[in-house]
Design a protein around this motif. Structure first.
Motif, short mmCIF file in Angstrom:
data_model
loop_
_atom_site.label_atom_id
_atom_site.label_comp_id
_atom_site.label_asym_id
_atom_site.label_seq_id
_atom_site.Cartn_x
_atom_site.Cartn_y
_atom_site.Cartn_z
N PRO A 109 0.82 -1.23 0.00
CA PRO A 109 0.00 0.00 0.00
C PRO A 109 0.85 1.27 0.00
N PRO A 110 0.37 2.34 -0.63
CA PRO A 110 -0.76 2.36 -1.55
C PRO A 110 -0.26 2.16 -2.99
N SER A 111 -0.72 1.14 -3.66
CA SER A 111 -0.23 0.85 -5.01
C SER A 111 -1.34 0.75 -6.05
N TYR A 112 -2.50 1.31 -5.73
CA TYR A 112 -3.55 1.44 -6.74
C TYR A 112 -3.74 2.92 -7.05
N PRO A 113 -3.83 3.30 -8.31
CA PRO A 113 -3.64 2.45 -9.48
C PRO A 113 -2.17 2.06 -9.64
N PRO A 114 -1.91 0.88 -10.25
CA PRO A 114 -0.53 0.42 -10.40
C PRO A 114 0.26 1.36 -11.29
N MET A 121 3.83 -5.36 -11.15
CA MET A 121 3.17 -4.87 -9.94
C MET A 121 1.72 -5.34 -9.94
N VAL A 122 1.27 -5.79 -8.77
CA VAL A 122 -0.14 -6.08 -8.52
C VAL A 122 -0.55 -5.15 -7.37
N SER A 123 -1.64 -4.41 -7.56
CA SER A 123 -1.99 -3.37 -6.59
C SER A 123 -2.54 -3.95 -5.29
N CYS A 124 -2.85 -3.06 -4.34
CA CYS A 124 -3.11 -3.44 -2.95
C CYS A 124 -4.59 -3.42 -2.60
N PHE A 125 -4.89 -3.50 -1.31
CA PHE A 125 -6.26 -3.65 -0.83
C PHE A 125 -7.14 -2.43 -1.08
N ILE A 126 -6.57 -1.27 -1.42
CA ILE A 126 -7.43 -0.11 -1.71
C ILE A 126 -7.99 -0.18 -3.13
N THR A 127 -7.60 -1.18 -3.92
CA THR A 127 -8.14 -1.37 -5.26
C THR A 127 -9.66 -1.52 -5.18
N PRO A 128 -10.43 -0.78 -5.98
CA PRO A 128 -11.89 -0.85 -5.89
C PRO A 128 -12.46 -2.25 -6.07
N GLY A 129 -11.82 -3.06 -6.91
CA GLY A 129 -12.31 -4.41 -7.13
C GLY A 129 -11.61 -5.06 -8.30
N TYR A 134 -5.54 -3.53 -12.38
CA TYR A 134 -4.77 -3.58 -11.14
C TYR A 134 -3.37 -4.16 -11.30
N THR A 135 -2.91 -4.33 -12.52
CA THR A 135 -1.55 -4.87 -12.69
C THR A 135 -0.73 -3.99 -13.62
N TRP A 136 0.57 -4.08 -13.45
CA TRP A 136 1.52 -3.57 -14.43
C TRP A 136 2.47 -4.71 -14.77
N PRO A 137 2.61 -5.03 -16.05
CA PRO A 137 1.87 -4.44 -17.17
C PRO A 137 0.39 -4.87 -17.14
N PRO A 138 -0.47 -4.12 -17.83
CA PRO A 138 -1.92 -4.41 -17.77
C PRO A 138 -2.27 -5.84 -18.15
N GLY A 139 -1.54 -6.44 -19.08
CA GLY A 139 -1.85 -7.80 -19.52
C GLY A 139 -1.64 -8.85 -18.46
N LEU A 140 -0.90 -8.54 -17.39
CA LEU A 140 -0.67 -9.51 -16.32
C LEU A 140 -1.98 -9.89 -15.63
N LYS A 141 -2.92 -8.97 -15.59
CA LYS A 141 -4.22 -9.24 -14.95
C LYS A 141 -4.89 -10.47 -15.58
N ARG A 142 -4.96 -10.51 -16.89
CA ARG A 142 -5.60 -11.63 -17.57
C ARG A 142 -4.83 -12.93 -17.31
N GLU A 143 -3.52 -12.84 -17.29
CA GLU A 143 -2.70 -14.02 -17.03
C GLU A 143 -2.97 -14.59 -15.65
N LEU A 144 -3.04 -13.71 -14.64
CA LEU A 144 -3.29 -14.18 -13.28
C LEU A 144 -4.71 -14.73 -13.13
N GLU A 145 -5.67 -14.04 -13.70
CA GLU A 145 -7.06 -14.48 -13.54
C GLU A 145 -7.33 -15.80 -14.26
N SER A 146 -6.60 -16.05 -15.34
CA SER A 146 -6.79 -17.32 -16.05
C SER A 146 -6.33 -18.50 -15.20
N ARG A 147 -5.42 -18.25 -14.27
CA ARG A 147 -4.88 -19.32 -13.43
C ARG A 147 -5.50 -19.36 -12.03
N PHE A 148 -5.82 -18.18 -11.49
CA PHE A 148 -6.22 -18.13 -10.08
C PHE A 148 -7.61 -17.53 -9.86
#
Length: 447
Positions: A109-114, A121-129, A134-148
């Protein structure tokens, strides 16, 4: 060649639990913190700004960060929430990136927006949802969500549904460590830091069940073991994470502040009204009414306050506020009066409190941003401040924001586990010094 550094951030972990009471149940953390020191947190000892202070080496005054919320200048009731854009100083990973070193930063914290980083970078608990970017680079979000799956940033912990709170904490923390392990094992990195917010949440939700000296202690067959079992969960997950980290890496374990029993909440605005500082046109007819819902006579009000783990007091200063009544030449006198009266408050049974009220300039050589006029710690943080009104007493046994068993404390943990024995800490370490320790381990001089 620079060493790799992994920083394990455990939000609000106190020395009492990690170094003493639970040490025998935490084989991995106990090994990592065998040569641990006590971390002295910042003013105020709150998640934001404390982590920002740690990773920049700057004081809250230099950063202009005094908590989650900050008052909008010239607005009696308006406020804004601090975020990553509020931090103008360079963090450790920015300085490392300038030297060509790559970082993995998750949940600090505070790392939102990344923000862009040499690494990820993956942002912190202040992220709206999880719908946010919430990631840098932006494409990392899709990669993480596809797995977790959908990323869990936080849990609702001020709740009487304790079973649900515990279940949500376990679910969130296990997912977080899956992400930590994935990033640690799949990416090239020199520096990795994560902060697990669940440690703070479990203490707020279950401290009275764990701490036998809590004023409202309750022995419970399940809830009294939730905090120890959660720390054991963290310990096991850290052990699994270490399998993905080079054996010669330096491991630092830190917290931003500690925790202790919350004795109650003190109704600061009710007290200000009773003392004549805050003028109300009429009294609330029910308990727990927000100041924004009360008819305030701003033309006669000298000061008003905010609740929280500490209280922020604002003076109705002429020329700064829309209906200011305190002339600039009386400003210091009014602060002296407020400070004297606040520090003379006694407890519900007439007991003496260790209350301290500070002008920001007393704490910070540089004061930037939207600082309050006074920062007040009731009974050395043991009593939270309540900003709501209409209560039958100024002393509340519980938080006016919902169930909450713990408050923050001044001392956290800091340790360095170095297989080669080159680095270590002892005694008491100021939170600002951790920044320089990280850079020293990484072989980078502070600019």
């Amino acid at each position: 060649m620079a060493r790799k550094l992994l920083v394990v951030g455990l939000d609000a972990a106190p020395p009492r639990l990690v170094y003493e009471e639970l040490a025998g149940e935490l084989p991995n953390l106990s090994e990592l913190t065998e040569r641990g020191a006590v971390l002295r947190s910042t003013h105020p000892p709150i998640t934001i700004p404390a982590w920002a202070v740690m990773v920049t080496g700057k004081s809250p005054g230099e950063l202009g960060l005094y908590g989650f919320r900050h008052r909008r200048p010239g607005d009696y009731l308006g406020f804004y929430i601090a975020n990553s854009r509020s931090v103008r100083a360079r963090a450790v990973w920015d300085e490392l990136g300038a030297h060509g070193l790559r970082s993995v930063v998750v949940g600090v914290p505070p790392s939102y927006p990344p923000r862009p980083v040499r690494g990820v970078m993956v942002s912190c608990f202040i992220t709206p949802g999880p719908e946010s970017s919430y990631t840098w680079p932006p494409g990392l979000k899709r990669e993480l969500e596809s797995r977790f799956g959908s990323y869990i940033f936080d849990v609702v912990y001020r709740s009487e549904e304790k079973d649900r709170v515990a279940d949500d904490l376990w679910r969130m923390t296990r997912q977080h460590f899956q992400v930590y392990r994935y990033l640690a094992s799949r990416l090239k990195w020199d520096f990795m830091m994560f902060v697990e917010i669940g440690v703070d949440r479990v203490q707020h939700a279950f401290w009275k069940y764990y701490d036998e000296h809590h004023p409202r202690h309750v022995e419970h067959p399940r809830y009294s073991r939730v905090i120890p079992e959660y720390y054991k969960l963290i310990d096991g997950e850290v052990g699994e994470l270490l399998k993905a980290v080079p054996r010669d890496a330096v491991i630092m374990v830190v917290s931003d502040h500690g925790a202790k029993a919350m004795k109650g909440a003190f109704c600061v605005n009710q007290w200000l009204a009773e003392m004549g500082y805050l003028k109300l046109k009429s009294r609330p007819e029910k308990p727990g009414v927000e100041l924004s819902e009360v008819p305030v006579d701003w033309g006669e009000t000298v000061a008003w306050g905010w609740g929280g783990y500490y209280s922020r007091i604002f003076v109705n200063l002429r020329g700064r506020e829309p209906r200011g009544v305190v002339s600039p030449d009386r400003y210091e006198e009014v602060l002296d009066d407020l400070k004297r009266d606040l520090e003379s408050i006694r407890g519900p049974d007439g007991e003496r409190w260790e209350t301290r009220a500070y002008r920001p300039r007393e704490l910070y050589p540089v004061v930037r941003g939207d600082a309050p006029d006074l920062m007040v710690y009731f009974d050395d943080l043991s009593w939270r401040a309540a900003g709501t009104l209409g209560w039958p007493s100024n002393y509340l046994p519980e938080n006016d924001r919902g169930p909450d068993d713990a408050v923050h404390d001044w001392h956290g943990i800091v340790s360095i586990h170095d297989p080669e024995g080159s680095y270590g800490v002892s005694g008491v370490v100021d939170i600002r010094e951790v920044h320089d320790l990280m850079l020293e381990i990484m072989g980078v001089e502070r600019e």
